[in-house]
Design a protein around this motif. Structure first.
Motif, mmCIF file in Angstrom:
data_model
loop_
_atom_site.group_PDB
_atom_site.id
_atom_site.type_symbol
_atom_site.label_atom_id
_atom_site.label_comp_id
_atom_site.label_asym_id
_atom_site.label_seq_id
_atom_site.Cartn_x
_atom_site.Cartn_y
_atom_site.Cartn_z
ATOM 1 N N CYS A 16 -8.940 1.753 -3.229
ATOM 2 C CA CYS A 16 -8.724 3.196 -3.119
ATOM 3 C C CYS A 16 -9.544 3.750 -1.950
ATOM 4 N N GLU A 17 -8.913 4.648 -1.211
ATOM 5 C CA GLU A 17 -9.572 5.288 -0.070
ATOM 6 C C GLU A 17 -9.483 6.800 -0.254
ATOM 7 N N ASN A 19 0.823 -1.203 0.000
ATOM 8 C CA ASN A 19 0.000 0.000 0.000
ATOM 9 C C ASN A 19 0.860 1.257 0.000
ATOM 10 N N SER A 50 0.165 5.491 1.102
ATOM 11 C CA SER A 50 -0.816 6.436 1.651
ATOM 12 C C SER A 50 -0.175 7.794 1.868
ATOM 13 N N ARG A 51 -1.014 8.803 2.082
ATOM 14 C CA ARG A 51 -0.547 10.153 2.379
ATOM 15 C C ARG A 51 -1.470 10.757 3.429
ATOM 16 N N SER A 52 -1.005 11.794 4.085
ATOM 17 C CA SER A 52 -1.824 12.424 5.116
ATOM 18 C C SER A 52 -1.559 13.924 5.139
ATOM 19 N N ARG A 82 -4.050 0.457 -2.419
ATOM 20 C CA ARG A 82 -3.482 -0.881 -2.256
ATOM 21 C C ARG A 82 -3.644 -1.623 -3.568
ATOM 22 N N VAL A 138 -6.302 9.095 -0.823
ATOM 23 C CA VAL A 138 -5.299 9.185 0.239
ATOM 24 C C VAL A 138 -4.603 7.849 0.510
ATOM 25 N N GLU A 139 -5.146 6.773 -0.033
ATOM 26 C CA GLU A 139 -4.489 5.475 0.127
ATOM 27 C C GLU A 139 -4.842 4.567 -1.042
#
Length: 224
Positions: free
Chosen positions: A73-74, A43, A45-47, A59, A56-57
């Protein structure tokens, strides 16, 4: 020396034959809106300071046995106290690059129905594949979704080695911000690819030593 080379060849052949079987034995992805089967998958991700609806994420899981590239996807969503009873659709695009050229995937998610629509387009913008299913979060969460893309639409062969570069969004909403996510043979079979590479190097080195030893014997025989 011949015996060593023969053993190395047998081991190498076994490793190459075992690789797809090992991959198929890995935990499968079921497209059902339940994301627990993604926990062991790679995965990114970013924040921090993301726009609402930004990816933002991500996998990913290329499954050779099913012939599909699975993606999760998130997105960034509004807090519950701000969202209220409002259900926001989520539309975004991904861009894939491989030996077969550029591909664009359009994803549309409707939380009340949990339906996710996926369209895959070629570099000319022509539709080459589409699918639809209940692959999204329920309407009270509406944060994540999953879908698949047939690998045959992205690469000519999965057994001969492949590489796919992927990113989502454009401009300031681009994810990853720089470069892309590289999905390749070595990321699908990391351990077996490394072992196979080492065995090939060992085999090649053994053959070189064997040939040098034979040439030395011939030279010494001629001198006697």
């Amino acid at each position: 020396m011949r015996k060593r080379i023969l053993i190395a060849l047998v081991v190498f052949t076994f490793i190459m034959a075992y690789t797809p079987m090992a991959a198929s034995a890995a935990k499968d992805i079921n497209l059902d809106g339940d994301f627990t089967d993604w926990q062991d998958k790679p995965n990114l991700s970013r924040s921090g300071n993301n726009n609402i609806d930004s990816v933002v994420e991500v996998r990913w899981h290329p499954d050779i046995s099913s012939g599909s590239l699975y993606l999760y996807c998130e997105r960034e969503v509004e807090p519950d106290d701000q969202r209220g009873k409002k259900f926001e659709d989520w539309d975004f695009e991904g861009y894939l690059s491989s030996e077969l050229g550029e591909r664009r995937v359009r994803v549309s998610y409707h939380p009340p129905s949990r339906f996710v629509d996926v369209d895959l387009l070629d570099e000319a913008g022509a539709l080459i594949w589409s699918a639809k299913g209940k692959w999204g979060d329920n309407k009270y969460v509406e944060q994540a979704l999953e879908f698949e893309i047939p690998l045959q639409k992205l690469v000519s062969s999965t057994s001969a080695g492949y590489q796919i570069d992927l990113h989502f969004g454009e401009g300031q909403d681009r994810f990853p911000a720089d470069g892309g996510i590289t999905i390749a043979t070595i990321s699908t079979f990391p351990i077996y690819t490394i072992v196979g590479t080492i065995l090939v190097c060992m085999l090649a080195y053994s053959m070189v030593l064997y040939k040098k030893k034979r040439r030395l014997k011939v030279t010494m025989g001629n001198q006697i």
